[in-house]
Design an enzyme around this catalytic site. Structure first.
Site, mmCIF file in Angstrom:
data_model
loop_
_atom_site.group_PDB
_atom_site.id
_atom_site.type_symbol
_atom_site.label_atom_id
_atom_site.label_comp_id
_atom_site.label_asym_id
_atom_site.label_seq_id
_atom_site.Cartn_x
_atom_site.Cartn_y
_atom_site.Cartn_z
ATOM 1 N N HIS A 23 0.816 -1.209 0.000
ATOM 2 C CA HIS A 23 0.000 0.000 0.000
ATOM 3 C C HIS A 23 0.856 1.269 0.000
ATOM 4 C CE1 HIS A 23 -4.187 0.728 -0.158
ATOM 5 N NE2 HIS A 23 -4.463 0.920 1.109
ATOM 6 N N ASN A 78 -6.916 6.196 4.202
ATOM 7 C CA ASN A 78 -8.345 6.464 4.005
ATOM 8 C C ASN A 78 -8.711 7.932 4.153
ATOM 9 O OD1 ASN A 78 -8.363 3.702 3.841
ATOM 10 N ND2 ASN A 78 -9.802 3.362 5.504
ATOM 11 N N ASP A 103 -0.594 2.344 -5.266
ATOM 12 C CA ASP A 103 -0.615 0.908 -5.542
ATOM 13 C C ASP A 103 -1.898 0.552 -6.283
ATOM 14 O OD1 ASP A 103 -1.871 1.634 -2.957
ATOM 15 O OD2 ASP A 103 -2.394 -0.481 -2.875
ATOM 16 N N ASN A 124 -9.326 3.278 -1.375
ATOM 17 C CA ASN A 124 -9.881 4.263 -0.446
ATOM 18 C C ASN A 124 -9.131 5.589 -0.445
ATOM 19 O OD1 ASN A 124 -11.987 2.612 0.445
ATOM 20 N ND2 ASN A 124 -10.688 1.623 1.965
#
Length: 201
Positions: A23, A78, A103, A124
């Site tokens: 991520h 997020n 990513d 997100n």
């Protein structure tokens, strides 16, 4: 093109716990871009982010590349939108000069894809950015991390470090993604797509 800087954002989660996660590959790319430019990140006064102001790449003809603000939000993935929106306002950067480096599970590991606008693919960080900017029409440099194996949850997969095999090729992937960002800024989206959207031999 205006004299406004580009805003190039590397998505990820803060802290050493997450630094090697799939991520966080966007932030790995930003670190390399800053290293190439000899720039250092510092805390921004008005946004939850660290930034480095520099120029990237070389324009056709040999002139220095465009002004760029490299940014890494210090919030969790997020809630990336707040820092991106704050920086865009602070530097007066229009959405089409915002580049999100992130990513992407929908393309294979070691693959780079670029686009402007479109959906967020369940990402997100992008979803929050679209909401905060009020538009989806910003550039994305999508760094392929591949799909999770078997029935592994996608959220668990992207919050794990790259595998041993992937780590051997990770520097090449990050280098390619940094090249893609520089080409996007100096030669445009179509040129960058033309180079990176071809199957590797």
């Amino acid at each position: 093109m205006s004299d406004r800087p580009w805003l190039v954002v590397g998505l990820g989660n803060p802290g050493p716990k997450y630094a090697g996660n799939r991520h966080n590959v966007g932030q790995m790319v930003l670190d390399l871009l800053a290293e190439r430019a000899g720039a250092r990140f510092s805390k921004h006064a008005r946004a939850q982010a660290v930034v480095a102001e520099t120029r990237l790449g070389v324009l056709p003809g040999g002139a220095p590349g465009p002004r760029v603000v490299l940014a890494k939000p210090t919030t969790y993935m997020n809630t990336s939108g707040g820092p991106v929106s704050a920086l865009a306002k602070y530097y007066d950067v229009p959405a089409d000069q915002v580049v999100m480096v992130h990513d992407e599970v929908d393309i294979p590991f070691d693959t780079i894809k670029l686009k402007i606008g479109g959906g967020e693919g369940g990402h997100n960080g992008l979803r929050d950015t679209s909401k905060a900017l009020g538009t989806k029409d910003y550039h994305r440099v999508r760094v392929g991390v591949g799909r999770p194996p078997g029935r592994m949850d996608t959220a668990d997969y992207v919050l794990r470090d790259f595998s041993g095999t992937e780590k051997k090729d990770l520097p090449i992937l990050v280098d390619d993604a940094a090249d893609a960002v520089e080409m996007l800024l100096t030669q445009g989206l179509l040129a960058a797509q033309g180079k990176f959207h071809v199957a590797k031999a």
